[in-house]
Write an enzyme that holds these catalytic residues in place. Structure first.
Site, PDB file in Angstrom:
ATOM      1  N   GLY A   1       0.823  -1.022  -0.058  1.00  0.00           N
ATOM      2  CA  GLY A   1       0.142   0.053  -0.278  1.00  0.00           C
ATOM      3  C   GLY A   1       0.860   1.502  -0.098  1.00  0.00           C
ATOM      4  O   GLY A   1       1.927   1.776   0.601  1.00  0.00           O
TER       5      GLY A   1
ATOM      6  N   ASP B   1       0.023   1.935   8.768  1.00  0.00           N
ATOM      7  CA  ASP B   1      -0.947   1.388   9.795  1.00  0.00           C
ATOM      8  C   ASP B   1      -0.052   1.398  11.073  1.00  0.00           C
ATOM      9  O   ASP B   1      -0.969   1.676  12.258  1.00  0.00           O
ATOM     10  CB  ASP B   1      -0.732   0.274   8.903  1.00  0.00           C
ATOM     11  CG  ASP B   1      -2.056  -0.021   8.236  1.00  0.00           C
ATOM     12  OD1 ASP B   1      -2.712   0.418   7.636  1.00  0.00           O
ATOM     13  OD2 ASP B   1      -2.103  -1.366   7.687  1.00  0.00           O
TER      14      ASP B   1
ATOM     15  N   GLU C   1      -7.510   8.509   1.326  1.00  0.00           N
ATOM     16  CA  GLU C   1      -7.031   9.847   1.792  1.00  0.00           C
ATOM     17  C   GLU C   1      -5.800   9.728   1.690  1.00  0.00           C
ATOM     18  O   GLU C   1      -5.300  11.767   1.670  1.00  0.00           O
ATOM     19  CB  GLU C   1      -8.630  10.373   2.229  1.00  0.00           C
ATOM     20  CG  GLU C   1     -10.046  10.289   1.704  1.00  0.00           C
ATOM     21  CD  GLU C   1     -10.605   9.351   1.999  1.00  0.00           C
ATOM     22  OE1 GLU C   1      -9.661   7.866   2.805  1.00  0.00           O
ATOM     23  OE2 GLU C   1     -11.427   9.184   2.057  1.00  0.00           O
ATOM     24  N   GLY C   2      -5.747   9.019   2.556  1.00  0.00           N
ATOM     25  CA  GLY C   2      -3.750  10.215   3.117  1.00  0.00           C
ATOM     26  C   GLY C   2      -2.849   9.196   2.878  1.00  0.00           C
ATOM     27  O   GLY C   2      -2.048   9.574   2.798  1.00  0.00           O
TER      28      GLY C   2
HETATM   29  P1  FBP Z   1       0.044  -2.047   3.585  1.00  0.00           P
HETATM   30  O1  FBP Z   1       0.449  -2.862   3.979  1.00  0.00           O
HETATM   31  O2  FBP Z   1       0.905  -2.737   2.078  1.00  0.00           O
HETATM   32  O3  FBP Z   1       1.075  -0.455   4.405  1.00  0.00           O
HETATM   33  O4  FBP Z   1      -0.821  -1.158   3.251  1.00  0.00           O
HETATM   34  C1  FBP Z   1      -1.892  -1.089   4.163  1.00  0.00           C
HETATM   35  C2  FBP Z   1      -3.154  -0.111   3.594  1.00  0.00           C
HETATM   36  O5  FBP Z   1      -3.240   0.282   3.751  1.00  0.00           O
HETATM   37  C3  FBP Z   1      -4.250  -1.260   5.078  1.00  0.00           C
HETATM   38  O6  FBP Z   1      -4.532  -0.242   5.800  1.00  0.00           O
HETATM   39  C4  FBP Z   1      -5.362  -0.901   4.041  1.00  0.00           C
HETATM   40  O7  FBP Z   1      -6.093  -2.194   4.516  1.00  0.00           O
HETATM   41  C5  FBP Z   1      -5.094  -1.356   2.602  1.00  0.00           C
HETATM   42  O8  FBP Z   1      -3.751  -1.568   2.425  1.00  0.00           O
HETATM   43  C6  FBP Z   1      -5.632  -1.658   1.481  1.00  0.00           C
HETATM   44  O9  FBP Z   1      -5.351  -2.788   0.492  1.00  0.00           O
HETATM   45  P2  FBP Z   1      -5.507  -2.029  -0.777  1.00  0.00           P
HETATM   46  O10 FBP Z   1      -4.329  -1.227  -1.401  1.00  0.00           O
HETATM   47  O11 FBP Z   1      -4.747  -3.487  -1.545  1.00  0.00           O
HETATM   48  O12 FBP Z   1      -7.111  -1.799  -1.067  1.00  0.00           O
END
Ligand code: FBP
Length: 564
Positions: free
Chosen positions: A80, A204, A424-425
């Site tokens: 993410g 996170d 959004e963030g």
């Molecule tokens: P990472 O663990 O890769 O840092 O991503 C976390 C996150 O932002 C979570 O908070 C969220 O549940 C998830 O990614 C969403 O995933 P996607 O980008 O595949 O929709």
């Protein structure tokens, strides 16, 4: 190269010079510290990672100028998005060029799959300059492909060999750095001359330990969400007619929710780790929320805010058991993926679930049940962002309040709106803190690479101090590993940091939440991130970090309401 249109802020921000540890002002070398052990399951981890296990901690210290042959380095953005990724790349680029102007940096496109499929671009000064201090991962894109198969490692090595790449920087969260650990070990064991270095990223906030005080991106993302929560709170206390149920990203931990609560003082803040520790049921959670709504209603306050961590469901013990069994069903039954409709999939799992879990599954609204059986992510985790917990809570709270109304114990009007803040963030323009931190991580990675290290994650410690006092270093991946069940099997993975219920940030919430629940005017309105202006407005690290690492907080760092 595509031309980029820029906003006035982006133009002004492009000339921001990130601050970094004083060690980077001169030549740098590495001091080795004590040998390390994994956080637990030591014998298993040592057996799986015999070559990289036990390596010492590293600290970057002033050194002498060294001549070095030109290096080609590859960089990957994984998982993410998180604010600051572009500055890791600029720090790495500047660090490499300072060591030898002939050094070259290549970006693999679209995440780890770019490494496997040899999709890359050279990151020249012109490219990098366009992205300095910007949010997003769009410079090369990101992806969630899991690097775990030998054929992927070999194909990646072939591509690197063709491009003469001798080192990789993998910028990612706990899963991506777990993969980086496996890759580093594999290349060392096979005598393949490719170093693998990691960089801690996670909005996170869950990739942290004694040396990774916070992963990058958390600060910016939380400040964006806190601004939005503050705006909603001001709207709520202006119109006085809505309860706002706000779900916040944080797949498996509640760090974001806790940080946002400390910044904005909501009326209700659910922390998944507490709910699990207290073995609360969904009904207990509903009763807790309802009690506060009724209390406020009796005081004439028919409005409020509820913060909900994204991963809440997985922490409610009955739901946790259900999700664990669903994970197994989805992972082990290939015919499940061939089913065409939500109804077929629901019926299929109902047939297979243990009766207790089946009862819980049947009790869920169809929409939520469908979301629970969606495809897992490549790491076998349930994808929690599409699960609309906030809507379920509103529905259940509404039903309970209607019952109380019928019994005559509640006379108010419950009107609720729902929100989900996450995307959004994740790509916001990094705060000064994240811009400085990520740039320093990139420069640290350049030194770890130049010094021939592999199997390490770049670290910056003392983050609550001024950036010149930050300490750059490296920690072996294996130091963070333990064994956990994934997709039905025990696997070595980096241990996630959960919210500690004995930690100062949670204790602070515990101390104030009753006041925030009941009082009329305890909301804080943090406002938007500021990039230019007084240091107490522009340079505050996350509250969580301050509480965890500062013995005594300075006046601007204290909660504002304590001062007035
Ligand atoms: P990472 O663990 O890769 O840092 O991503 C976390 C996150 O932002 C979570 O908070 C969220 O549940 C998830 O990614 C969403 O995933 P996607 O980008 O595949 O929709």
């Amino acid at each position: 190269m595509k031309t980029m249109k820029k906003s006035f802020l982006e133009i002004a921000r492009a000339s921001y010079k990130p601050r970094f540890p004083v060690v980077f002002e001169g030549e740098v070398t590495i001091k080795e510290g004590d040998a390390t052990e994994s956080v637990s399951d030591r014998s298993e981890i040592k057996e799986i990672f015999p070559t990289t296990y036990g390596m010492p901690l590293l600290t970057l210290i002033p050194g002498e100028k060294k001549e070095s042959a030109p290096l080609n380095v590859g960089v990957i953005l994984s998982g993410g998005q998180a604010p600051g990724g572009h500055n890791v790349i600029s720090g790495l680029f500047d660090g490499l060029k300072r060591l030898n102007p002939e050094n070259k940096l290549y970006g693999f496109l679209g995440g780890p799959s770019g490494l496997v499929d040899h999709q890359f671009m050279e990151l020249t000064a012109k490219v990098v300059d366009n992205y300095r201090n910007t949010g997003g991962f769009d410079i090369i894109g990101s992806g969630r492909t899991k690097l775990e198969e030998e054929w992927q490692f070999m194909k990646s090595a072939d591509g690197c060999k063709k491009m003469n790449i001798s080192a990789l920087l993998i910028i990612g969260g706990d899963d991506s750095n777990t993969n980086a650990c496996v890759l580093a070990e594999y290349y060392l064991q096979k005598n393949i001359p490719i170093q693998v270095i990691g960089c801690p990223k996670a909005i996170d906030g869950d990739l942290k330990n004694e040396l990774i005080e916070i992963p990058f991106g958390f600060d910016t993302a939380c400040k964006v969400y806190s601004e939005l929560i503050g705006n909603i709170q001001r709207d709520a206390s202006s119109s006085r007619k809505y309860w706002h149920f706000i779900r916040l990203m944080g797949q498996s931990t509640s760090h974001i929710t806790l940080e946002c609560a400390l910044q904005s003082h909501p009326n209700i803040c659910l922390i998944s780790e507490e709910i699990e520790a207290k073995n609360m049921t969904l009904d207990d959670v509903i009763e807790y929320i309802v009690k506060i709504i009724v209390f406020r209603s009796n005081e004439g306050l028919e409005y409020g805010t509820v913060l909900i961590p994204e991963g809440l469901f997985e922490f409610i013990p009955v739901m946790k058991r259900l999700i664990a069994e669903l994970n197994e069903i989805v992972a082990e039954n290939t015919d499940f993926t061939e089913l065409n409709s939500d109804e077929e999939r629901r019926e299929y799992v109902k047939e297979m679930l243990h009766p207790e879990n089946c009862k819980v599954f049947r009790s869920l609204p169809k929409g939520i049940a469908n979301q629970l059986i969606l495809d897992r992510d490549p790491h076998g985790n349930v994808q929690v962002s599409p699960i609309e917990t906030e809507k379920l809570l509103i529905e259940m709270v509404g039903k309970r309040l209607a019952q109380l109304k019928a019994e005559g114990t509640y006379k108010g009007n419950f009107s609720a709106l729902h929100h989900f803040f996450g995307y959004e963030g994740r790509c916001a323009t990094p705060t000064n803190f994240d811009a400085d931190y990520t740039y320093s991580l990139g420069k640290t990675a350049a030194i770890l690479i130049a010094e021939g290290k592999t199997g390490y994650i770049a670290t910056i410690a003392h983050l609550t101090k001024p950036s010149s006092n930050w300490v750059a270093g490296g920690m072996p991946f294996t130091r963070m590993m333990n064994m956990e069940q994934r997709s039905g099997r025990m696997k070595p993975v980096i241990r996630k940091a959960m919210v500690r219920l004995d930690g100062k940030p949670f204790k602070m919430l515990e101390q104030y939440r009753e006041k925030w629940a009941c009082d009329m005017s305890d909301f804080i309105y943090p406002g938007p991130i500021q990039y230019f202006g007084p240091t107490e407005v522009c340079d505050q690290p996350p509250r969580t970090l301050l509480l965890e690492h500062e013995e005594e907080l300075t006046v601007p760092q204290l909660l504002v309401d304590e001062l007035v």
